[in-house]
Write a protein that holds these residues in place. Structure first.
Motif, mmCIF file in Angstrom:
data_model
loop_
_atom_site.group_PDB
_atom_site.id
_atom_site.type_symbol
_atom_site.label_atom_id
_atom_site.label_comp_id
_atom_site.label_asym_id
_atom_site.label_seq_id
_atom_site.Cartn_x
_atom_site.Cartn_y
_atom_site.Cartn_z
ATOM 1 N N CYS A 168 0.841 -1.199 0.000
ATOM 2 C CA CYS A 168 0.000 0.000 0.000
ATOM 3 C C CYS A 168 0.876 1.249 0.000
ATOM 4 O O CYS A 168 0.645 2.192 -0.770
ATOM 5 C CB CYS A 168 -0.919 -0.021 1.218
ATOM 6 N N ARG A 169 1.903 1.253 0.829
ATOM 7 C CA ARG A 169 2.823 2.391 0.917
ATOM 8 C C ARG A 169 3.532 2.601 -0.417
ATOM 9 O O ARG A 169 3.624 3.712 -0.920
ATOM 10 C CB ARG A 169 3.846 2.149 2.023
ATOM 11 N N GLU A 170 4.026 1.515 -1.007
ATOM 12 C CA GLU A 170 4.729 1.640 -2.288
ATOM 13 C C GLU A 170 3.796 2.155 -3.383
ATOM 14 O O GLU A 170 4.205 2.959 -4.215
ATOM 15 C CB GLU A 170 5.369 0.313 -2.692
ATOM 16 N N HIS A 171 2.554 1.696 -3.364
ATOM 17 C CA HIS A 171 1.572 2.205 -4.332
ATOM 18 C C HIS A 171 1.450 3.718 -4.193
ATOM 19 O O HIS A 171 1.492 4.455 -5.179
ATOM 20 C CB HIS A 171 0.207 1.543 -4.118
ATOM 21 N N ALA A 172 1.292 4.169 -2.963
ATOM 22 C CA ALA A 172 1.116 5.605 -2.711
ATOM 23 C C ALA A 172 2.360 6.397 -3.092
ATOM 24 O O ALA A 172 2.255 7.537 -3.538
ATOM 25 C CB ALA A 172 0.761 5.838 -1.247
#
Length: 91
Positions: A41-45
């Motif tokens: 999720c963090r990498e997506h953001a």
């Protein structure tokens, strides 16, 4: 996990007072801390980059700091690699 929680926990309402924002963000981060896909999720953001909300346990401001650090690190790595490439090309 966040799909089951209210979106309002992860995104600020307009004109939210600072104390309320900090409290809401901390609550969102606690949800993120329990999430099995927090890193993804963090990498997506970070790759999008998402300009609003708490994603992967980071606020928008925290994500900007991470991105700035990554850019600096990448630039330093390129600078460090450049002389080695120039020496190899000359030889």
């Amino acid at each position: 996990m966040c799909r089951r929680d209210e979106a309002g926990l992860f995104f600020a309402p307009s004109k939210e007072p600072t104390a309320a924002r900090l409290s809401r963000e901390e609550a969102a981060k606690r949800v993120c801390a329990r999430c099995p896909v927090m890193v993804e999720c963090r990498e997506h953001a970070l790759l999008q980059p998402e300009p609003y909300g708490v994603w992967g346990g980071l606020t928008a401001a925290e994500r900007r700091v991470v991105l700035a650090r990554r850019r600096r690190r990448d630039m330093e790595l390129k600078k460090a690699a450049r002389p080695a490439n120039q020496i190899a090309a000359a030889g």
